[in-house]
Design a protein around this motif. Structure first.
Motif, PDB file in Angstrom:
ATOM      1  N   SER A   5      40.919   5.505  -4.859  1.00  0.00           N
ATOM      2  CA  SER A   5      39.216   5.783  -5.298  1.00  0.00           C
ATOM      3  C   SER A   5      39.831   7.440  -5.973  1.00  0.00           C
ATOM      4  CB  SER A   5      38.193   6.678  -4.422  1.00  0.00           C
ATOM      5  OG  SER A   5      38.241   5.673  -3.066  1.00  0.00           O
ATOM      6  N   THR A   6      40.346   7.967  -6.310  1.00  0.00           N
ATOM      7  CA  THR A   6      41.411   8.956  -7.229  1.00  0.00           C
ATOM      8  C   THR A   6      42.536   9.465  -6.652  1.00  0.00           C
ATOM      9  OG1 THR A   6      38.779  10.015  -6.467  1.00  0.00           O
ATOM     10  CG2 THR A   6      40.407  11.342  -7.811  1.00  0.00           C
ATOM     11  N   SER A  60      40.588   4.564  -9.034  1.00  0.00           N
ATOM     12  CA  SER A  60      39.232   4.338 -10.133  1.00  0.00           C
ATOM     13  C   SER A  60      39.223   4.935 -10.915  1.00  0.00           C
ATOM     14  CB  SER A  60      38.620   4.181  -9.514  1.00  0.00           C
ATOM     15  OG  SER A  60      38.503   3.303  -8.096  1.00  0.00           O
ATOM     16  N   TYR A  82      32.743  14.107  -0.214  1.00  0.00           N
ATOM     17  CA  TYR A  82      32.373  11.901  -0.100  1.00  0.00           C
ATOM     18  C   TYR A  82      32.041  11.184   1.268  1.00  0.00           C
ATOM     19  CZ  TYR A  82      32.610  10.471  -4.844  1.00  0.00           C
ATOM     20  OH  TYR A  82      32.566  10.400  -6.048  1.00  0.00           O
ATOM     21  N   TYR A  92      35.992   5.803   0.231  1.00  0.00           N
ATOM     22  CA  TYR A  92      36.715   7.348  -0.429  1.00  0.00           C
ATOM     23  C   TYR A  92      37.616   7.577   0.137  1.00  0.00           C
ATOM     24  CZ  TYR A  92      37.208  10.469  -3.294  1.00  0.00           C
ATOM     25  OH  TYR A  92      37.519  11.192  -4.836  1.00  0.00           O
ATOM     26  N   GLU A 134      32.002   1.914   1.213  1.00  0.00           N
ATOM     27  CA  GLU A 134      33.082   2.086   1.063  1.00  0.00           C
ATOM     28  C   GLU A 134      33.849   2.985   0.625  1.00  0.00           C
ATOM     29  OE1 GLU A 134      34.210   2.119  -3.979  1.00  0.00           O
ATOM     30  OE2 GLU A 134      32.339   1.525  -3.358  1.00  0.00           O
TER      31      GLU A 134
END
Length: 911
Positions: free
Chosen positions: A475-476, A505, A66, A35, A33
């Motif tokens: 992601s962020t 997320s 990450y 990042y 996955e």
């Protein structure tokens, strides 16, 4: 290695190498996955400031973390065209040449704007690279480039086709400086000390009533006076007519429940074109709408001639003067009220009825509310969840049009018949009447209408690209809490609307970076330092580290350039400790085996050999370096070796947990404490006798353990200090490849030396206690003396084993372990757990002489403290002296008080 650490040149050196190796591209490393972070695009109106540095430090720290965790990490760069801000800058530039926007014309003006944007874009990119941001520049986007224009047009057309976009005459927030509508979120409200004017309005047929206003000039646009239907004191005026002063217009008295009968006379002037509440009342009662303002804030031809062309504030003065001359000014009161200002230009916003484009928000908000409520999207810190809910449940339609030239032009065309054509491409003929004479709407879209697509438009949307499938949702999002409504909420709405999925997320909110006095940084205050100047002075790593360590998630930070010295000192400490460690290789030559980068492991704790310390360390060494232990003689691991290996694994676990919880300040503090306090202050001190001794096997063992821990700490520190750690990784005798993609240390379980770690922790406590006793008596560093440890029971055997470790680290000639009993004569003492620690003073100091010295120093310090307290209790001094002088005196008094307490403790110990 150079004797002194010099960061100059490191940033450029390593950035070029990382880029050349393709290490910022997610395809170059990791599986599984991805990042992904999209950089909040900085405006092309200037340069990056310290606030940007904080946000970029957080983002780059997470991306590097990450990437080391083995995930394909992608940080997407980009810049924002910033319609209002950029147009302002270009207009200012033209004014210096004696030109206006209109004189230049739209096309020539846009050429100048593009030139401005390119120049500032290049400087911003230079800053981001100098800062060390590991962005994938091949995926860079600009909110006004051709691909983003296509995305914006597609979004507009889809929303139009769903009936969410509409056009009409509505009350908007009007910026007279920009001559454009602005959104509710662009209005900054301030409490202002103003005036409340009470005017008498004559009644037709005789008499008068009184109204009150903070904006006298708007009376020229009044079309009614309102009273509450249940207010008995105004009931006498029901159904009557008012003669509007200065204008002579007859206006009705209407009844509306909006009126507060307790305020003033209970009568309210109604100006539907210039007040949002009056606008709603005007619609309810079908009143005329009289707009008295030109777009530039001057009064138009719908007012009496004497007021035409006057600025709104000049007209206010004249209206008040004229009402006073007519005897219609009843009184004037001081009045504090809230006034809206445009956040970009700082000018007072005018409520203004104008033809604009709007986007319905109610349906768009529903999935965005659900996502946060159900935890599909998390907000850090969580206190912003309530703020988010509050705004989203009261959301209003978004005014998306702006009366500007720089921006995405609205994809709407009109024919002479007035038909509206909304299209993805410029139409050749009107879809309704076939006319080939078409005119595109002059307005552009709000800047945020392109920014709200930012998680997916840089990935190729509306095309179904491989990047979009692979890297969305992101992601962020890391951003300032001040744009939670401008941007964060709208991005969530856009992603669910156009892709049917969340945009990210989690959202990590950073605080605002203020100056040391707590003021917001600005050029006008001269308190906004240039990050490049700070980097030139201290280094990029020092700046980013101190920002990460001192700024808890979501909290504002009061920044002072001197704070960066903390980061600089840490970098120097790492450099000097490394240089010292590597210098010992000269005395213990070791033939290192070639390391294999792919053989390095992140796992520090799983499936280790049982029982044999040497075998456990050999396996750890292989995992850390991808190479076997060098051949040669080895001594058994000592207590401090087992402790530091255990503690490093525990630190990896703590730092990992802090990063995963987005407590990056705790993570930064964790690596700081682990390297400086545990590794340097304790471990390197503990192994000095072995490194400097004659036993080659002991020396080699200590050195290899130190090198192993050093490499692990370089990995843990890399997301916080990328340039320094990469430099030292290259210089390390056993490492291979780049630390930027070295595996992040992982310790799911503890290493098999928990008991040893407890024992060394006891050593640290005993040594600290001994050091404190020496410090209390001001014992010279060169005098070693004797330490007595009195302890009973099972712990006595443990302390006996630790005796030599305590002696080495406490710099004692002798450590005696004995049963509890009488306190040794002429000694000072302390207690650690159930162990009594005593330091006999004979041979260390002359107690009588030291007592006399301390008494004299206590007396002098008391007098000094008394003087400072007298000064601070003097009201004249506190009120008249500069605030910083008073504050320094308070700090000085605190420092003197601490010194006095210390002296008293030393004296008490001696006596």
């Amino acid at each position: 290695m150079d004797k002194h650490f010099d960061p100059r040149g490191l940033e450029e050196k390593w950035y070029e190498r990382w880029e050349a190796a393709g290490l910022f591209k997610p395809e170059s490393h990791g599986e599984g996955e991805p990042y992904v972070i999209t950089l909040p695009p900085p405006n092309v109106t200037g340069v990056l400031h310290i606030g940007h540095c904080l946000g970029n430090s957080v983002q780059d720290c997470l991306i590097r973390y990450y990437r080391m965790r083995g995930r394909p990490a992608l940080w997407i760069p980009g810049t924002d065209h910033a319609s209002i801000a950029t147009e302002n800058k270009v207009v200012e530039e033209l004014a210096k040449e004696g030109l206006s926007r209109e004189e230049l014309g739209r096309e020539a003006f846009l050429e100048r704007a593009w030139d401005w944007a390119r120049r500032h874009h290049d400087h911003i990119v230079l800053q981001l690279k100098r800062f060390g941001g590991s962005l994938d520049w091949d995926r860079e986007a600009f909110t006004l480039d051709e691909k983003r224009n296509r995305a914006v047009t597609e979004a507009f057309v889809r929303l139009w086709e769903k009936g969410y976009i509409y056009r009409g005459d509505y009350m908007v927030n009007w910026s007279v400086a920009q001559q454009s509508a602005v959104s509710d979120e662009e209005v900054e409200y301030r409490e202002v000390q103003g005036k409340l004017w009470h005017f008498r309005y004559p009644l037709e047929g005789g008499g008068h009533l009184t109204i009150a206003t903070t904006r006298p000039e708007t009376m020229l646009g009044d079309t009614a006076v309102a009273i509450h239907p249940d207010d008995e004191k105004t009931a006498q005026w029901r159904g009557r007519t008012v003669i509007l002063p200065l204008v002579g217009r007859k206006i009705p008295i209407i009844e509306d429940e909006y009126v507060d009968p307790e305020f003033g006379s209970g009568c309210v002037k109604i100006t539907p074109s210039h007040d949002p509440n009056d606008y709603e009342i005007g619609k309810r009662h079908e009143l005329p709408f009289v707009n008295i303002l030109n777009p530039d804030g001057t009064l138009n031809d719908r007012v009496p001639e004497k007021y035409r062309g006057l600025d709104r504030f000049e007209a206010r003065k004249l209206v008040v003067r004229d009402m006073e001359e007519l005897g219609l000014l009843e009184k004037v009161e001081e009045h504090t009220h809230s006034v809206g200002y445009h956040d970009r230009t700082g000018t007072v916003i005018e409520p203004y009825v104008s033809t604009q484009w709007f986007l319905k928000m109610e349906e768009l908000a529903k999935p965005a509310l659900r996502a946060v409520r159900e935890g599909e999207i998390r907000l850090f810190p969580e206190r912003w969840v309530g703020v988010y809910y509050n705004w989203m449940t009261k959301i209003r339609d978004w005014c998306i049009s702006r009366q500007l030239w720089w921006g995405h032009r609205i994809p709407v065309w009109y024919c002479p018949e007035g038909h509206v054509n909304v299209a993805r491409e410029a139409p050749s003929a009107c879809a309704q009447c076939g006319s080939t004479v078409l005119r595109q709407d002059e307005d552009v879209l709000d800047t945020w209408f392109s920014s709200w697509l930012w998680t997916f438009s840089p990935l190729g949307w509306p095309e179904d690209t491989e990047d979009l499938r692979r890297y969305h949702p992101t992601s962020t999002l890391v951003t300032g809490h001040e744009i939670i409504f401008f941007w964060v909420a709208r991005m969530i709405m856009a992603s669910y609307e156009f892709l049917g999925e969340k945009p990210f997320s989690e959202v990590v909110f950073t605080g605002i970076v203020r100056d040391k006095q707590g003021r917001k940084m600005s050029k006008s205050l001269g308190n906004s330092p240039d990050p490049i100047e700070i980097i030139e002075k201290y280094g990029a790593d020092a700046l980013r580290f101190v920002l990460l360590m001192l700024a808890p998630t979501g909290q504002d930070i009061n920044f002072d350039e001197e704070m960066v010295e903390t980061g600089q000192h840490f970098c120097n400490k790492i450099w000097n400790a490394t240089r010292l460690l590597f210098s010992h290789l000269e005395n213990a030559p070791i033939e290192f085996a070639a390391a294999e980068e792919k053989a390095m492991s992140a796992d520090l704790s799983g499936d280790l050999p049982a029982g044999d310390d040497q075998a456990v360390f050999a396996e750890l060494y292989r995992r850390v370096f991808g190479a076997p232990l060098p051949e040669g003689q080895w001594a058994p691991l000592q207590l401090e070796d087992r402790w530091i290996l255990h503690e490093t694994a525990e630190a990896a676990r703590r730092v990992t947990a802090a990063v995963e919880a987005r407590r990056l300040n705790d993570a930064a503090r964790g690596v700081y404490d682990m390297f400086w306090k545990e590794y340097c202050d304790w471990y390197l001190e503990a192994i000095k006798p072995r490194l400097q001794g004659e036993d080659e096997a002991a020396r080699r063992t200590a050195l290899l353990v130190a090198l192993t821990v050093h490499a692990l700490l370089l990995r843990m520190m890399h997301p916080f200090l990328p340039n320094l750690t990469e430099e030292l990784w290259e210089l390390h005798p056993q490492t291979a490849g780049f630390v930027i993609i070295a595996p992040w240390p992982r310790a799911e379980d503890s290493l098999p030396w928990g008991e040893d770690a407890e024992h060394f922790a006891l050593v640290k406590e005993l040594v600290t206690s001994a050091r404190n006793l020496r410090h209390q008596l001001d014992v010279p560093p060169g005098k070693r003396g004797k330490l007595v440890l009195q302890v009973e029971g099972d712990r006595r055997a443990v302390v006996e084993k630790l005796r030599e470790h305590v002696a080495t680290l406490a710099k004692m000639e002798e450590v005696v372990v004995s049963p509890s009993g009488a306190k040794p004569e002429r000694s000072v003492g302390a207690v650690v757990l159930d162990i009594e620690v005593y330091l006999p003073i004979d041979g260390l100091i002359d107690p009588e002489k030291e007592t006399r010295r301390l008494r004299k120093e206590v007396e002098q310090t008391e007098k000094r403290l008394q003087g400072l307290r007298a000064k601070l209790s003097n009201e004249n001094f506190v009120e008249r002296a500069p605030a910083e002088v008073v504050q320094r005196q308070r700090e000085l008094a605190g420092e003197v008080e601490e010194t006095l307490e210390k002296l008293r403790r030393q004296l008490a110990a001696l006596e």
